[in-house]
Design an enzyme around this catalytic site. Structure first.
Site, PDB file in Angstrom:
ATOM      1  N   SER A  18       0.868  -1.128  -0.179  1.00 22.62           N
ATOM      2  CA  SER A  18       0.173  -0.253   0.021  1.00 22.62           C
ATOM      3  C   SER A  18       0.960   1.267  -0.063  1.00 22.62           C
ATOM      4  O   SER A  18       1.781   1.441  -0.867  1.00 22.62           O
ATOM      5  CB  SER A  18      -0.843   0.019   1.169  1.00 22.62           C
ATOM      6  OG  SER A  18      -2.044   0.925   1.023  1.00 22.62           O
ATOM      7  N   ASP A  76      -0.189  -4.897  -3.559  1.00 23.44           N
ATOM      8  CA  ASP A  76      -1.579  -4.656  -3.640  1.00 23.44           C
ATOM      9  C   ASP A  76      -1.706  -3.078  -3.626  1.00 23.44           C
ATOM     10  O   ASP A  76      -2.215  -2.284  -2.750  1.00 23.44           O
ATOM     11  CB  ASP A  76      -2.596  -5.183  -2.502  1.00 23.44           C
ATOM     12  CG  ASP A  76      -3.979  -5.165  -3.108  1.00 23.44           C
ATOM     13  OD1 ASP A  76      -4.083  -5.709  -4.166  1.00 23.44           O
ATOM     14  OD2 ASP A  76      -4.871  -4.913  -2.434  1.00 23.44           O
ATOM     15  N   HIS A  93      -6.926  -6.546   0.846  1.00 20.08           N
ATOM     16  CA  HIS A  93      -5.748  -5.519   0.642  1.00 20.08           C
ATOM     17  C   HIS A  93      -4.548  -6.120   1.395  1.00 20.08           C
ATOM     18  O   HIS A  93      -3.463  -5.882   1.140  1.00 20.08           O
ATOM     19  CB  HIS A  93      -6.406  -4.260   1.037  1.00 20.08           C
ATOM     20  CG  HIS A  93      -5.247  -3.249   0.882  1.00 20.08           C
ATOM     21  ND1 HIS A  93      -4.647  -3.088  -0.268  1.00 20.08           N
ATOM     22  CD2 HIS A  93      -5.023  -2.125   2.037  1.00 20.08           C
ATOM     23  CE1 HIS A  93      -3.923  -1.953  -0.006  1.00 20.08           C
ATOM     24  NE2 HIS A  93      -4.075  -1.531   0.966  1.00 20.08           N
TER      25      HIS A  93
END
Length: 264
Positions: free
Chosen positions: A83, A115, A241
């Protein structure tokens, strides 16, 4: 002493323990190192974080890299970021490659993003705010928080939630509040992800992007992937996620394949 270090960088509000189960999966073949950004996890410097400046995150990563290079001078490093941590890794990798520190350049041998895609990250920002405003502002005990993460599928792996969730909270008068007030970071969100794809694609050494679902891809990365500029892995299944927490075994498998594929 292992031959390679995966230096793992966590996302906003998270902490180094996000990579705990991944570390236990890869320790036979490699070393894993992670750290807490300022104001996150157990990082004691500047406890109430107000500085969400992107360059500050990048500088913290560089500080850790320089420390590792001094303490393990001949061990190559692969940067792995999730992220926001992925965006930090992409920018730092490109800066190192175009910079004049030969030792850093030689030590950094690969890049793995988990991700995070610039287009879909920027698109998701409006819903990010409502997600943050809708989650409970505190919990009555740690178990309540751990269960909340699993029920909302933020982390679907209970063991990982038990390890990584406590570090996201701070106790005050028998209640547990979020340690990092992510709503306050909103002015920085665009800065965090703008230009990330470019940095990722400009980095010329081996790189892979591991996504939870294929629909996270944006146009720029789809075209680049078709041109063979990086390797794409989509875990799919039931991962969310935090795919490295949901499926640490599958994620570790991809890291080994990465080393094999690029003969590292």
């Amino acid at each position: 002493e292992n031959d390679i270090i995966f230096l793992c960088v966590h996302g906003a509000g998270l902490n180094a323990l996000s990579f705990c189960l991944l570390a236990s999966e890869i320790k036979k073949h490699a070393s894993l190192c992670s750290f807490d950004f300022n104001g996150h996890g157990n990082n004691k410097s500047n406890f109430q974080i107000t500085d969400f400046n992107f360059n500050s995150f990048c500088n913290q990563l560089l500080t850790v890299m320089n420390y590792l290079i001094n303490s393990h001078p001949d061990t190559p490093i692969v940067l792995l970021g999730h992220s926001l941590g992925g965006s930090v890794c992409a920018h730092v990798s490109q800066d190192i490659e175009s910079g004049d520190n030969q030792h850093l350049r030689n030590t950094l041998i690969g890049l793995i993003l988990i991700d995070v895609v610039e287009g879909s990250a920027l698109e998701a920002l409006p819903s990010m705010k409502s997600f943050l405003l809708n989650r409970p502002s505190y919990f009555n005990n740690l178990n309540e928080a751990i269960q909340y993460m699993v029920k909302t599928k933020t982390v679907s792996n209970l063991l990982s939630s038990q390890i990584s969730t406590p570090g996201q909270l701070i106790e005050n008068e028998n209640k547990f509040y979020w340690k990092v007030d992510l709503v306050k970071s909103e002015p920085y969100w665009n800065e965090w992800f703008n230009g990330m794809n470019k940095s990722f694609l400009n980095f010329t050494k081996p790189k892979i992007l591991i996504l939870a679902q294929a629909d996270r891809m944006d146009k720029e990365l789809t075209i680049a992937q078709m041109q063979g500029k990086f390797k794409l892995v989509v875990l799919g299944k039931t991962v969310g996620h935090l795919l490295h927490e949901d499926c640490p075994g599958d994620t570790a498998e991809q890291l080994f394949m990465f080393l094999k594929l690029f003969k590292i």
